[in-house]
Write an enzyme that holds these catalytic residues in place. Structure first.
Site, PDB file in Angstrom:
ATOM      1  CD  GLU A 184      -3.163  -1.040   1.981  1.00 42.09           C
ATOM      2  OE1 GLU A 184      -3.004  -0.433   3.050  1.00 42.09           O
ATOM      3  OE2 GLU A 184      -4.228  -1.569   1.661  1.00 42.09           O
ATOM      4  CD  GLU A 232      -4.147  -6.268   2.182  1.00 40.09           C
ATOM      5  OE1 GLU A 232      -4.870  -5.663   3.001  1.00 40.09           O
ATOM      6  OE2 GLU A 232      -2.937  -6.038   2.058  1.00 40.09           O
TER       7      GLU A 232
HETATM    8  C1  GAL Z   1      -4.430  -3.147   4.561  1.00 37.18           C
HETATM    9  C2  GAL Z   1      -2.979  -3.524   4.728  1.00 37.18           C
HETATM   10  C3  GAL Z   1      -2.832  -4.810   5.498  1.00 37.18           C
HETATM   11  C4  GAL Z   1      -3.699  -4.794   6.734  1.00 37.18           C
HETATM   12  C5  GAL Z   1      -5.122  -4.500   6.330  1.00 37.18           C
HETATM   13  C6  GAL Z   1      -6.088  -4.458   7.483  1.00 37.18           C
HETATM   14  O1  GAL Z   1      -4.618  -1.825   4.249  1.00 37.18           O
HETATM   15  O2  GAL Z   1      -2.359  -3.681   3.478  1.00 37.18           O
HETATM   16  O3  GAL Z   1      -1.478  -4.996   5.848  1.00 37.18           O
HETATM   17  O4  GAL Z   1      -3.228  -3.831   7.609  1.00 37.18           O
HETATM   18  O5  GAL Z   1      -5.175  -3.248   5.709  1.00 37.18           O
HETATM   19  O6  GAL Z   1      -7.382  -4.169   7.034  1.00 37.18           O
END
Ligand code: GAL
Length: 686
Positions: free
Chosen positions: A156, A315
């Site tokens: 990110e 994710e």
């Molecule tokens: C994302 C990040 C992850 C984790 C996740 C939690 O933004 O890439 O490492 O922190 O959020 O929702």
């Protein structure tokens, strides 16, 4: 047809997520159990190493990759591939202690202490050197591993750094951009205003919070620079990896509608687009359907960054997050629905943050496939396993693409410029919201829209909507004109074409750069309404739209008036116009802000003239479609809590594995993916 499958060796969809075995190296039993549970949940990929630097290199120059190799071996033996991240998203303590220049400086000129993540200086030569070294070691050690699918650059990427190294790089960037001629910069930035002329590039500072913030050109160029510098950092990492493993694709995980980086520029250096989706499901400020459509817009934006390939949902949470203002659980069925929506919108992966909940630290209560109870028996685990099964059934769909015939123009430069401009209402500019609402309305008509740059080639589209295109790029006017002259249906709104790419106003009438001729109007003034103020526009067929926030006063050239204002001193003046072109193209101008829902009949008119069919969808039902390998995949989603019936549909439902002919009833939160051969036959063959 070209094979657009992201991972031919997988032969279908990826189902996986962030896996942090480095947190459990003292628990071999748990690592063993992870593999058993992954297989049970239908997981075929794991994203490793996102935050592993302090385990890889506990002291400068001392490297440990044995544990990683063992894990990748074990996963691969069990049919689970690896996406391997570079660890630059968070630094070990020794690195910041030895090289403080790696720590970011804020817009108040204060250097960070060690800690947190996603907060390195992008310019620091020492940090770049250390990152290159660890990336190279990783690639040399594991780049040939048969389980390695792709590189995941950092995590990110985002934010800005105001340190002296970045400030100097900014000055160099500006000198290059303005041909080392400070007068060119002064002209472009209109610096004679308030006596802000620069006499040499050395005098330029970043726009510190307590410094120079009144030069629009400086503010914008700083954002462009920060984006460029982050891209440069990312390219630095990619170059190291590509040298060792040229054949392994690279991605980095983007964030929803992220403000600080022009993703369109970064996308050019990536092989595949991936992003992290965390909608606020079941919130108290919009309907569930609205939240889902918000998410569909994000998918469309990401997909449009590289439309010739599927994208990746890198994710998403299987249950809840820990960082929303209220961390609500996804209701039963919603996980499956959201995963299938991603697939329908063009993703070839469903991935999670995270596989297993950690015991401590900031994310210990963030949702995961495996909870602290450690079992494969939870509601969440079972829902994830069901998604795993469905994705296997959908395998033939992998590599297919979304083919949109309508587009919405959305530029990062434009959003930065609109937010910064001293005009309009401070609370009511809402550029993103305006774009999204229009996009959603088209989607409610069953029409997919790409989200593209204003200077992109638009020839593959029949309808283009350009909301609030305040800033025109050098090619925008030419592109729009070509689009309309070739028969395209174009709609622009108030606040279009006021400034050029340096934020200098166009002279000779808005919208500038020839667009006033294209639309056949001149926008003379813009009225900003107070939040409670209203006006109305009336069409000749009796239709009325309510106006709020903005109303432009037009002078007509050769456009036809479709609607006029009803109130105030501009009562009776043109509010919606259209100029027609010989090839059937039309240029519509909507001078006032109205709710997108009220504008729906106008949108429908554009679609009809472009020959793009609408769909008659029941309330809360969403539709999208993918095409590939001689098949069409029509996806239907029910965002309602009641069953919904759709008529006039046919195909083989790959989810329920049954034929649908005429009528499809979806349960609450239900989904169907109907496969048809492009010849028009339902296809149940894999
Ligand atoms: C994302 C990040 C992850 C984790 C996740 C939690 O933004 O890439 O490492 O922190 O959020 O929702």
């Amino acid at each position: 047809m070209e094979n657009t499958m992201l991972f031919p060796q997988v032969g279908g969809f990826l189902h996986g997520g962030d896996y942090n075995p480095e947190q459990w190296l003292d628990r071999p039993d748990i690592l063993e159990e992870d593999v058993r549970l992954m297989k049970k949940a239908g997981i075929n990929s794991a994203t490793l190493g996102v935050f592993s630097w302090s385990v890889y290199e506990p002291a400068e120059g001392e490297f440990h990759f044995e544990w990683l190799e063992k894990i990748m071996d074990r996963l691969y033996e069990n049919g689970i591939y690896t996406i391997l991240a570079t660890p630059s998203g968070a630094r070990p303590a020794w690195l910041d202690a030895a090289y403080p220049e790696a720590m970011r400086v804020s817009d108040r000129n204060v250097r960070n202490h060690h800690g947190g993540r996603h907060n390195h200086c992008m310019s620091s030569p020492k940090y770049r050197e250390k990152v290159a070294l660890i990336d190279q070691k990783l690639a040399q050690r594991l780049g040939r591993h048969p389980g390695l699918l792709m590189w995941h650059i950092s995590n990110e990427l985002g934010g800005a750094c105001y340190c002296p190294l970045c400030a100097q790089r900014f000055r160099d960037y500006l000198a290059e951009k303005f041909d080392h001629d400070i007068e060119k910069l002064n002209k472009a930035w209109w610096t004679t205003f308030w006596s802000h002329r620069y006499h040499s590039f050395d005098q330029i500072e970043p726009p510190f919070a307590h410094g120079e913030r009144s030069i629009m050109g400086l503010n914008l160029e700083w954002k462009r620079f920060t984006s460029w510098n982050m891209q440069d950092f990312m390219k630095h990492e990619i170059a190291v990896l590509k040298k060792v493993t040229p054949e392994i694709p690279v991605t980095t995980n983007f964030m929803e509608l992220y403000y600080g980086l022009d993703y369109r520029k970064l996308a050019k250096d990536l092989d595949v687009i991936s992003w992290d989706s965390y909608p606020r499901f079941h919130n108290d400020y919009e309907s569930f359907a609205d939240t889902m459509l918000w998410n569909a817009f994000q998918h469309a934006l990401m997909r449009s960054l590289k439309p010739q390939k599927p994208f990746m949902l890198m994710e998403s949470t299987p249950s809840l997050v820990n960082w929303h203002p209220f961390n609500k659980l996804k209701r039963p069925g919603v996980h499956k629905l959201a995963c299938l929506q991603a697939v329908g919108c063009g993703s070839d992966t469903v991935q999670y943050f995270q596989w297993r909940k950690g015991r401590g630290s900031y994310e210990q209560f963030h949702g995961a496939v495996v909870d602290h109870d450690g079992s494969g028996e939870t509601r969440v685990f079972r829902e994830v396993a069901e998604v795993g099964e469905i994705l296997q059934r959908l395998a033939p769909m992998a590599g297919s693409l979304v083919k949109a015939r309508a587009a919405l123009l959305f530029d990062w430069d434009n959003r930065w410029a609109i937010d910064d401009v001293g005009a309009l209402g401070r609370q009511t500019k809402r550029y993103e919201d305006t774009c999204m609402k229009i996009w959603k309305e088209f989607r409610r008509l069953g029409v997919e829209m790409d989200v593209v740059a204003s200077d992109e080639d638009l020839s593959r589209y029949g309808v283009v909507v350009a909301p609030m295109l305040y800033m025109l790029q050098p090619d925008t006017a030419r592109t729009l004109r070509a689009f309309v002259e070739h028969g395209g249906q174009l709609l622009a709104t108030y606040f279009t074409g006021y400034v050029d790419e340096n934020q200098l106003c166009f002279l000779g009438g808005f919208p500038g750069d020839g667009l006033s001729d294209l639309f056949g109007i001149v926008s003379e003034e813009i009225d900003t309404l107070y939040p409670a103020d209203r006006n109305h526009v009336a069409f000749s067929d009796g239709t009325r739209w309510e106006v709020r926030d903005y109303a432009e006063l037009l002078r007509l050239k050769d456009a036809r008036v479709l609607a006029v204002y009803e109130e105030d001193f501009y009562r009776g003046r043109a509010a919606v116009t259209c100029k027609e072109y010989p090839g059937g193209g039309k240029a519509y101008y909507v001078a006032a802000r109205s709710e997108a829902g009220q504008m729906r009949p106008l949108f429908a008119r554009l679609l009809q003239d472009a020959g793009i069919p609408e769909k008659d969808l029941p309330e809360n039902v969403d539709y999208c479609s993918r095409v590939g390998g001689e098949c069409v995949y029509d996806c239907y989603f029910n965002y309602g809590t009641e069953p919904a019936t759709i008529f006039g549909v046919r195909g083989f439902d790959m989810i329920s594995e049954g034929y649908v002919d005429g009528e499809l009833t979806l349960p609450a939160y239900g989904a169907a993916i109907l496969k048809m051969e492009t010849s028009g036959e339902p296809s149940g063959e894999p």
